[in-house]
Write a protein that holds these residues in place. Sequence first.
Motif, PDB file in Angstrom:
ATOM      1  N   ASN A   1       0.839  -1.198   0.000  1.00  0.00           N
ATOM      2  CA  ASN A   1       0.000   0.000   0.000  1.00  0.00           C
ATOM      3  C   ASN A   1       0.872   1.244   0.000  1.00  0.00           C
ATOM      4  N   MET A   2       0.579   2.155  -0.927  1.00  0.00           N
ATOM      5  CA  MET A   2       1.326   3.405  -1.033  1.00  0.00           C
ATOM      6  C   MET A   2       0.377   4.584  -1.005  1.00  0.00           C
ATOM      7  N   ARG A   3       0.892   5.698  -0.514  1.00  0.00           N
ATOM      8  CA  ARG A   3       0.170   6.972  -0.507  1.00  0.00           C
ATOM      9  C   ARG A   3       1.001   7.936  -1.347  1.00  0.00           C
ATOM     10  N   ILE A   4       0.409   8.437  -2.433  1.00  0.00           N
ATOM     11  CA  ILE A   4       1.118   9.340  -3.341  1.00  0.00           C
ATOM     12  C   ILE A   4       0.451  10.703  -3.308  1.00  0.00           C
TER      13      ILE A   4
ATOM     14  N   LEU B   1       1.814  -1.266  -8.238  1.00  0.00           N
ATOM     15  CA  LEU B   1       1.878  -2.341  -9.226  1.00  0.00           C
ATOM     16  C   LEU B   1       3.096  -2.235 -10.136  1.00  0.00           C
ATOM     17  N   CYS B   2       3.442  -1.007 -10.566  1.00  0.00           N
ATOM     18  CA  CYS B   2       4.628  -0.865 -11.406  1.00  0.00           C
ATOM     19  C   CYS B   2       5.016   0.594 -11.563  1.00  0.00           C
ATOM     20  N   THR B   3       6.217   0.792 -12.090  1.00  0.00           N
ATOM     21  CA  THR B   3       6.723   2.115 -12.409  1.00  0.00           C
ATOM     22  C   THR B   3       7.580   1.985 -13.667  1.00  0.00           C
ATOM     23  N   ASP B   4       8.028   3.116 -14.201  1.00  0.00           N
ATOM     24  CA  ASP B   4       8.892   3.069 -15.389  1.00  0.00           C
ATOM     25  C   ASP B   4      10.012   4.092 -15.246  1.00  0.00           C
ATOM     26  N   ARG B   5      10.790   4.245 -16.299  1.00  0.00           N
ATOM     27  CA  ARG B   5      11.943   5.150 -16.250  1.00  0.00           C
ATOM     28  C   ARG B   5      11.556   6.604 -16.058  1.00  0.00           C
ATOM     29  N   ASP B   6      10.337   6.966 -16.441  1.00  0.00           N
ATOM     30  CA  ASP B   6       9.867   8.340 -16.286  1.00  0.00           C
ATOM     31  C   ASP B   6       9.226   8.582 -14.922  1.00  0.00           C
TER      32      ASP B   6
ATOM     33  N   GLY C   1       4.790  10.756 -13.543  1.00  0.00           N
ATOM     34  CA  GLY C   1       5.905  11.033 -12.647  1.00  0.00           C
ATOM     35  C   GLY C   1       6.087  12.501 -12.335  1.00  0.00           C
ATOM     36  N   HIS C   2       5.809  13.376 -13.306  1.00  0.00           N
ATOM     37  CA  HIS C   2       6.021  14.807 -13.066  1.00  0.00           C
ATOM     38  C   HIS C   2       4.958  15.412 -12.146  1.00  0.00           C
ATOM     39  N   HIS C   3       3.911  14.645 -11.796  1.00  0.00           N
ATOM     40  CA  HIS C   3       2.894  15.121 -10.864  1.00  0.00           C
ATOM     41  C   HIS C   3       3.101  14.587  -9.451  1.00  0.00           C
ATOM     42  N   VAL C   4       4.094  13.713  -9.262  1.00  0.00           N
ATOM     43  CA  VAL C   4       4.336  13.106  -7.955  1.00  0.00           C
ATOM     44  C   VAL C   4       5.138  14.064  -7.080  1.00  0.00           C
ATOM     45  N   VAL C   5       4.602  14.366  -5.907  1.00  0.00           N
ATOM     46  CA  VAL C   5       5.304  15.201  -4.935  1.00  0.00           C
ATOM     47  C   VAL C   5       6.007  14.320  -3.915  1.00  0.00           C
ATOM     48  N   SER C   6       5.295  13.322  -3.393  1.00  0.00           N
ATOM     49  CA  SER C   6       5.898  12.400  -2.426  1.00  0.00           C
ATOM     50  C   SER C   6       5.214  11.043  -2.502  1.00  0.00           C
ATOM     51  N   ILE C   7       5.963  10.030  -2.095  1.00  0.00           N
ATOM     52  CA  ILE C   7       5.447   8.661  -2.048  1.00  0.00           C
ATOM     53  C   ILE C   7       5.762   8.103  -0.672  1.00  0.00           C
ATOM     54  N   GLU C   8       4.747   7.568  -0.012  1.00  0.00           N
ATOM     55  CA  GLU C   8       4.920   6.935   1.290  1.00  0.00           C
ATOM     56  C   GLU C   8       4.398   5.511   1.205  1.00  0.00           C
ATOM     57  N   VAL C   9       5.128   4.595   1.815  1.00  0.00           N
ATOM     58  CA  VAL C   9       4.668   3.214   1.907  1.00  0.00           C
ATOM     59  C   VAL C   9       4.103   3.032   3.295  1.00  0.00           C
ATOM     60  N   GLU C  10       2.897   2.487   3.383  1.00  0.00           N
ATOM     61  CA  GLU C  10       2.270   2.299   4.690  1.00  0.00           C
ATOM     62  C   GLU C  10       3.089   1.330   5.526  1.00  0.00           C
ATOM     63  N   ALA C  11       3.270   1.661   6.806  1.00  0.00           N
ATOM     64  CA  ALA C  11       4.153   0.915   7.696  1.00  0.00           C
ATOM     65  C   ALA C  11       3.769  -0.560   7.806  1.00  0.00           C
ATOM     66  N   ASP C  12       2.481  -0.865   7.913  1.00  0.00           N
ATOM     67  CA  ASP C  12       2.085  -2.267   8.059  1.00  0.00           C
ATOM     68  C   ASP C  12       2.372  -3.066   6.794  1.00  0.00           C
ATOM     69  N   SER C  13       2.491  -2.400   5.652  1.00  0.00           N
ATOM     70  CA  SER C  13       2.845  -3.085   4.412  1.00  0.00           C
ATOM     71  C   SER C  13       4.315  -3.464   4.387  1.00  0.00           C
ATOM     72  N   LEU C  14       5.132  -2.759   5.162  1.00  0.00           N
ATOM     73  CA  LEU C  14       6.573  -2.992   5.144  1.00  0.00           C
ATOM     74  C   LEU C  14       7.030  -4.065   6.120  1.00  0.00           C
ATOM     75  N   GLU C  15       6.166  -4.523   6.996  1.00  0.00           N
ATOM     76  CA  GLU C  15       6.590  -5.480   8.018  1.00  0.00           C
ATOM     77  C   GLU C  15       7.261  -6.700   7.439  1.00  0.00           C
ATOM     78  N   ASP C  16       6.755  -7.226   6.332  1.00  0.00           N
ATOM     79  CA  ASP C  16       7.335  -8.426   5.748  1.00  0.00           C
ATOM     80  C   ASP C  16       8.548  -8.124   4.875  1.00  0.00           C
ATOM     81  N   THR C  17       8.910  -6.847   4.661  1.00  0.00           N
ATOM     82  CA  THR C  17      10.100  -6.518   3.865  1.00  0.00           C
ATOM     83  C   THR C  17      11.261  -6.082   4.737  1.00  0.00           C
ATOM     84  N   GLN C  18      11.094  -6.036   6.058  1.00  0.00           N
ATOM     85  CA  GLN C  18      12.173  -5.596   6.932  1.00  0.00           C
ATOM     86  C   GLN C  18      13.370  -6.522   6.844  1.00  0.00           C
ATOM     87  N   GLY C  19      13.155  -7.798   6.623  1.00  0.00           N
ATOM     88  CA  GLY C  19      14.263  -8.731   6.470  1.00  0.00           C
ATOM     89  C   GLY C  19      15.148  -8.381   5.295  1.00  0.00           C
ATOM     90  N   PHE C  20      14.550  -7.896   4.217  1.00  0.00           N
ATOM     91  CA  PHE C  20      15.315  -7.497   3.037  1.00  0.00           C
ATOM     92  C   PHE C  20      16.203  -6.305   3.357  1.00  0.00           C
TER      93      PHE C  20
END
Length: 112
Positions: free
Chosen positions: A35-38, A51-56, A89-108
């Motif tokens: 989950n992300m907040r943009i 879901l995805c992003t690109d070079r731009d 991409g040129h409309h993005v000011v900030s991107i935040e990942v919700e903390a509970d979504s990151l719990e399983d990626t802390q090992g990485f």
Amino acid sequence: MATMIEENGPSTHEQYGVPSSSHARLKLECLLNKNMRIRMTDGRTLVGLFLCTDRDCNVILGSAQEFLKSTDTFSQGEPRVLGLAMIPGHHVVSIEVEADSLEDTQGFAAGH
């Protein structure tokens, strides 16, 4: 040896035998389906699954909801369901990942 400035500060990935571009790709892959907040330049906020992003730096969110900029700082009002959304991409000011979504990626983060 290449030095990159990341959100976590300067790092030198080449010294570990992992090219910096590969490390960045792995980091992005770990964020897939989180989950992300943009926040956007026009004040809107979109919340959904990354879901995805690109070079731009365009971003695709699934199951996205839109929150309009509110004049009342205590409430953001009712969300509008968008479903699949592409944020340029040129409309993005900030991107935040919700903390509970990151719990399983802390090992990485700790292991690399």
